[in-house]
Enzyme design. Structure first.
Site, PDB file in Angstrom:
ATOM      1  N   CYS A 134     -19.125   4.142   0.720  1.00 50.54           N
ATOM      2  CA  CYS A 134     -18.411   3.019   1.348  1.00 50.54           C
ATOM      3  C   CYS A 134     -18.094   3.313   2.811  1.00 50.54           C
ATOM      4  CB  CYS A 134     -17.122   2.737   0.579  1.00 50.54           C
ATOM      5  SG  CYS A 134     -16.114   1.419   1.287  1.00 50.54           S
ATOM      6  N   ASP A 147       0.821  -1.216   0.000  1.00 51.37           N
ATOM      7  CA  ASP A 147       0.000   0.000   0.000  1.00 51.37           C
ATOM      8  C   ASP A 147       0.855   1.267   0.000  1.00 51.37           C
ATOM      9  OD1 ASP A 147      -2.139  -1.679   0.176  1.00 51.37           O
ATOM     10  OD2 ASP A 147      -2.608  -1.246   2.270  1.00 51.37           O
ATOM     11  N   CYS A 193     -14.949  -2.019   7.441  1.00 54.37           N
ATOM     12  CA  CYS A 193     -16.238  -2.695   7.286  1.00 54.37           C
ATOM     13  C   CYS A 193     -15.995  -4.036   6.610  1.00 54.37           C
ATOM     14  CB  CYS A 193     -17.183  -1.838   6.436  1.00 54.37           C
ATOM     15  SG  CYS A 193     -18.784  -2.616   6.094  1.00 54.37           S
TER      16      CYS A 193
END
Length: 282
Positions: free
Chosen positions: A211, A130, A235
């Site tokens: 989202c 990332d 989530c």
């Protein structure tokens, strides 16, 4: 030149569950899709996705002379991944209950890279978790690890989407490369689409303004404009219902063991805000 099976053996020895190697590509279709997705406004507040698009499409712009991309994946599924009770009020994504995967996987990639340099020191490489603009899920497909599901995540046949990815972009070649994944994939299943409480899933891409994961991690407080449905960090709604995830095994590498279980005991605010994953995004 490296031997493909030797790379995979080293990757398993340092703790990865999956490893594949792909040739460097220029992903022109993915670049055009990203530009269209951004143009439609789906990136919302994620301004970093609007930068370095050419680099995302061409790994040789990240590492000069790049020939190969090693894609590694670690499974992190735990009991929290199975879902929360219906009446549970405060929810945290299961990956966030572990130590910071950015640090863990980066260390594993460094170890893998060092093992490769012991065999052949004459190559350059960079390790990413990332931390760079790269189409990592597309490279994972090219390396045979799985497919990109309707919820836009990489889905692997054995571990589902409960995997964390890391890449080594290197100037060395392999004696052979993995075959890009081909298979049934999601088929006609739309459980993730139906499970998203905010209708954020738009057929293999996400409207980030809807989202919950984006809202709880990426957005400033004043930019949040969607119902969080009890989630305070991340989530898992779209992942919990996935058939591949429901049959996936729990994590194997003890480095990905949960530090706490929010179903049994929710840490107080001070404790939660100092956990490794939350601290990363503060």
């Amino acid at each position: 030149m490296f031997n493909l099976e030797q790379i995979k053996r080293f990757a398993a020895e340092v703790g990865f569950d999956l490893c594949g190697v792909a040739k460097c590509h220029v992903f022109e279709e993915d670049r055009l899709f990203l530009e269209e997705w951004i143009g439609e406004g789906y990136a919302s507040s994620l301004d970093y996705l609007k930068r370095n698009i050419d680099r995302r499409a061409d790994a040789s712009l990240l590492v000069e002379g790049a020939k190969s991309v090693i894609v590694c994946a670690a499974s992190y599924k735990n009991k929290i991944s199975d879902g929360y009770p219906a009446d549970h009020q405060t929810k945290i994504a299961s990956y966030a209950c572990t130590t910071d995967y950015h640090t863990t996987i980066k260390q594993m990639l460094f170890e893998l890279c060092e093992r490769l340099k012991e065999i052949n020191p004459d190559f350059s490489a960079r390790c990413f978790v990332d931390s760079a603009p790269i189409f990592e899920k597309r490279y994972a497909v090219e390396a045979g690890l799985g497919w990109i599901g309707r919820q836009s995540l990489l889905v692997t046949p054995e571990f589902g989407s409960f995997v964390l990815l890391g890449e080594i972009v290197m100037t060395a070649e392999c004696d052979q490369y993995d075959t890009p994944y081909e298979g049934v994939g999601c088929g006609e299943c739309r459980r993730c689409v139906e499970a998203c409480p905010n209708n954020a899933i738009k057929e293999r891409h996400i409207d980030t303004s809807r989202c919950i994961s984006c809202a709880t991690i990426e957005c400033k407080e004043e930019d949040k404009d969607c119902d969080l449905h009890g989630w305070i960090f991340g989530c898992d709604e779209c992942q919990t219902v996935c058939p591949y995830n429901r049959k996936a095994p729990y994590f194997r590498n003890p480095k990905f063991a949960p530090l706490f279980n929010p179903i049994e005991r929710m840490p107080d605010r001070e404790e939660f805000m100092t956990t490794p994953m939350v601290r990363k995004f503060r």
